[in-house]
Scaffold this motif. Sequence first.
Motif, PDB file in Angstrom:
ATOM      1  N   ASP A 290      -9.210 -13.717  -7.914  1.00  0.00           N
ATOM      2  CA  ASP A 290     -10.057 -14.062  -9.057  1.00  0.00           C
ATOM      3  C   ASP A 290     -10.193 -15.564  -9.303  1.00  0.00           C
ATOM      4  O   ASP A 290     -10.783 -15.964 -10.295  1.00  0.00           O
ATOM      5  N   ARG A 292     -12.115 -17.499  -7.974  1.00  0.00           N
ATOM      6  CA  ARG A 292     -13.514 -17.909  -7.894  1.00  0.00           C
ATOM      7  C   ARG A 292     -14.398 -17.239  -8.947  1.00  0.00           C
ATOM      8  O   ARG A 292     -15.586 -17.488  -9.005  1.00  0.00           O
ATOM      9  N   THR A 293     -13.792 -16.378  -9.749  1.00  0.00           N
ATOM     10  CA  THR A 293     -14.617 -15.681 -10.747  1.00  0.00           C
ATOM     11  C   THR A 293     -14.052 -15.761 -12.172  1.00  0.00           C
ATOM     12  O   THR A 293     -14.787 -15.588 -13.137  1.00  0.00           O
ATOM     13  N   ASN A 298      -8.762 -19.570 -12.329  1.00  0.00           N
ATOM     14  CA  ASN A 298      -9.183 -20.792 -11.645  1.00  0.00           C
ATOM     15  C   ASN A 298      -8.411 -22.007 -12.165  1.00  0.00           C
ATOM     16  O   ASN A 298      -8.052 -22.906 -11.388  1.00  0.00           O
ATOM     17  N   SER A 331     -16.391 -24.585  -7.515  1.00  0.00           N
ATOM     18  CA  SER A 331     -17.747 -24.543  -8.074  1.00  0.00           C
ATOM     19  C   SER A 331     -18.695 -25.381  -7.232  1.00  0.00           C
ATOM     20  O   SER A 331     -19.894 -25.139  -7.189  1.00  0.00           O
ATOM     21  N   THR A 485     -25.904 -12.221  -9.072  1.00  0.00           N
ATOM     22  CA  THR A 485     -24.671 -12.287  -8.289  1.00  0.00           C
ATOM     23  C   THR A 485     -23.962 -13.625  -8.496  1.00  0.00           C
ATOM     24  O   THR A 485     -22.736 -13.692  -8.525  1.00  0.00           O
ATOM     25  N   ALA A 486     -24.747 -14.671  -8.658  1.00  0.00           N
ATOM     26  CA  ALA A 486     -24.138 -16.007  -8.828  1.00  0.00           C
ATOM     27  C   ALA A 486     -23.594 -16.205 -10.244  1.00  0.00           C
ATOM     28  O   ALA A 486     -22.608 -16.920 -10.444  1.00  0.00           O
ATOM     29  N   THR A 489     -19.864 -16.314 -11.212  1.00  0.00           N
ATOM     30  CA  THR A 489     -18.985 -17.120 -10.343  1.00  0.00           C
ATOM     31  C   THR A 489     -18.833 -18.542 -10.879  1.00  0.00           C
ATOM     32  O   THR A 489     -19.581 -18.979 -11.764  1.00  0.00           O
ATOM     33  N   MET A 490     -17.874 -19.235 -10.294  1.00  0.00           N
ATOM     34  CA  MET A 490     -17.637 -20.633 -10.658  1.00  0.00           C
ATOM     35  C   MET A 490     -18.833 -21.516 -10.269  1.00  0.00           C
ATOM     36  O   MET A 490     -19.003 -22.614 -10.773  1.00  0.00           O
ATOM     37  N   PHE A 491     -19.641 -21.019  -9.308  1.00  0.00           N
ATOM     38  CA  PHE A 491     -20.732 -21.843  -8.782  1.00  0.00           C
ATOM     39  C   PHE A 491     -21.667 -22.374  -9.863  1.00  0.00           C
ATOM     40  O   PHE A 491     -22.306 -23.393  -9.692  1.00  0.00           O
ATOM     41  N   ALA A 514     -24.580 -15.163  -3.263  1.00  0.00           N
ATOM     42  CA  ALA A 514     -23.131 -15.264  -3.438  1.00  0.00           C
ATOM     43  C   ALA A 514     -22.421 -13.913  -3.358  1.00  0.00           C
ATOM     44  O   ALA A 514     -21.244 -13.799  -3.677  1.00  0.00           O
TER      45      ALA A 514
END
Length: 549
Positions: A290, A292-293, A298, A331, A485-486, A489-491, A514
Amino acid sequence: MANSGKSPDFDAVVIGAGFAGLGMLRRLREELGMSVQVYETGDEVGGTWYWNRYPGARCDSESYIYCFSFSKELLQDWNWSGKYPEQPEILAYLNHVADRFDLRRNIQFNTRVTSARFLENANLWEVETDQGDRVTAQFLITAIGCISAGNVPDIKGLDSFQGEWYHTGSWPHDKVDFAGKRVAVIGTGSSGVQSIPVIAQQAGHLTVFQRTAQFTIPARHGTVDRKFLEEEVKPHYAEILEKAKWSAAGFPLDPSERSALEVTAEERLETYEAGWAKGGFGFVFGSYSDIRTDRRANDTVSEFIRSKIREMVKDPETAEKLLPTDHPFGSKRTLIDTDYFDTYNRENVELVDIRHSPIREITPKGIRTEDEEYEFDIIVFATGFDAMTGTFFKMDIRGRNDLSLKEKWSEGPKTYLGLQTAGFPNMFMITGPGSPSVLGNMPVCIEQHIEWIADFLQYMRERDIGAVEADADAEAAWVSHVNETAEPTMFMLANSWYLGANIPGKPRVFMPYAGGVGNYRKKCNEIADNGYEGFILDSGSRGKAASAT
Ligand code: N01
C-alpha cells in the motif's frame, strides 16, 4: 514518390527504429509477410538509446529482463556485462538485433516523418518525410517512444551564453570534455540523478540547480552476476518472461501483499533496510503493497528515505535542501541512483535550490538566479521531455475529415487502450498514452503491443477487413477508466511529466494507464477474444501492397 494506382507502396509504414520499431518491423515482415518501410530520424537504430548518450546513462531495469523475448536463441546468446545495462551496451544490443535479423534493409535513416494523412477514399495513409518521400501504406504505426521530445526550458538569455550547452536527451556523439571545467546541471530527474555523479568526477566544479528534491533508491549497480545469469536466468527464461508479462510493472518480482500499517515500526524498518541494501525497484515492490496507494503507509517509506538522505549527506544544510517534502515517494517516477547523494559530499559540488531562488536568466557567462550570478563553461539541461504527446505533435498527423491529432488531443490525449485514437483508422501507436508502458519495464510493454497489433492485422487480413478504428464511445470509456485508475494512487500528488506538469500550458491529464501491465494485457486479450470489441471494423476496400519484400 506519390502512389498513382490503387495498391499502396507498403503494407505498413513504421515511424522509429528503437526497440518498438525494430520489433514491429521484424514481426510484420517475418510473420505476416508484409512489406514495411521504417523511417528513422537518427543515422542508426536505437531510438531512446541512440539519443540519450549522456554520462552515466543506463537503464533502471536489470539487464536480464531488458530485452526482446521473440527469439530463444537471442536470449541465450546475448551476454550483458552490467547488472543494469549501460547505454552503449543497449545500443550495441539493438545494433546486433538489427544485423542478426537483417532489419536495416527496410529502414531509411536520417529521415524525419513530417506528416501523415489518412486518405478516406482509399483507406490508406499518405506519409511525407523531410527527405522528400511521399508514400502510401495501409497501416501507420508509430514507434516514436514516449519520452523523446526533449524539453529545453525557455529561459531568457540562452542564446547569449558563450559556453557550451547540451540537453541530456540529444547528447553529442563526441565525448564532452568536462575536465577542469565549471559545469552546471539543471534538473534532478532520472537523467540528472544518473549524470550528476559522473560529471562531478570529471568536472573542475559542478553546480546542480534543483527545483524539486527527489526520492531515489540505490541501484547497487555492478557487473552482472554470471552465476545468477547462467544458472537462474538462462535455463528458465520462458518462465521468467511469462511472470514479467503478467506482473504489475513488467518485472519478474514477487510483490509484497502486506500493508505497511499492519506491522510494527521495527519490522517495517527491517524490511526497508533490507530493500535498501538490495537496491533497485525491488525496494518498492518487495516492501509493502500500500505504499503507492495509502498516504499513511507511504509516509513511512518517504520518511525512511529522508532519514537515509540525512545520513548520507554530511553537510546538514545541503541535506536539508535535498529532502523531498513536497510530494510523496512514488508520485514522480521512482529514481534509481549510483552515488547520487554521496556526490554532494564532494568538495567540487554545490547545490542551488531554485525553488527558493529561481533562475532569472542565462547570461553570456552563466546563470543568474534571484540571489546570485554563477559562471560556467558548460550548462547541461537534464530538464526532461514533452512526454507522451510531444513527439506526435512534431508531425502533422491528420485522420478523417482532415482532423489533426494535435487538435483532437488539445485537452489531453484520448485513446482506446493507448493503441488507437478514434478518427484515425489503421493508425496504431506502440506504447501510446493510455497504455501502461512508461510505468513498467519497456521491452515487455513494447512486445505486448507489437504482438497485439500484429494479431489484429492478421485478423483483418483473414477477414478481408480494410480499415479498423477505435469507436468514440469505447475511447471515452477507456479515457475515464485511465483517470479513475490513477485517481487513488500517489501519482496524482506531484507535479510530474506523467501529468504534463513539466511543460507550461500542457493540459494536466494523467497520461499512462496505472492499472498494471498484467491487468492491461488481460484487458487487451479479452477485447481481442470478443472480436475486437470497441473497434469499428470496416470491410470496405482493402489496400494491400503489391508485393512483400
Ligand atoms: O526528466 P524529468 P528526465 N527549470 O522530467 C527539472 C526516463 N528515463 O530526463 O521536478 C528548472 O524526470 C525538473 O524539476 P521538477 C524516465 O521515465 C529513464 O530526468 O519538474 N528545472 C526535474 O528535476 C524518466 O522519468 C532512465 O520540479 C526544471 C528535471 O528537470 C524520464 O525519462 C534514464 C525545469 C526533469 O526531470 C524523464 O527523465 C533517464 C525548469 N524550467 C530517463 N524544467 C532510465 O531508465 C524541468 N526541470 C535510467
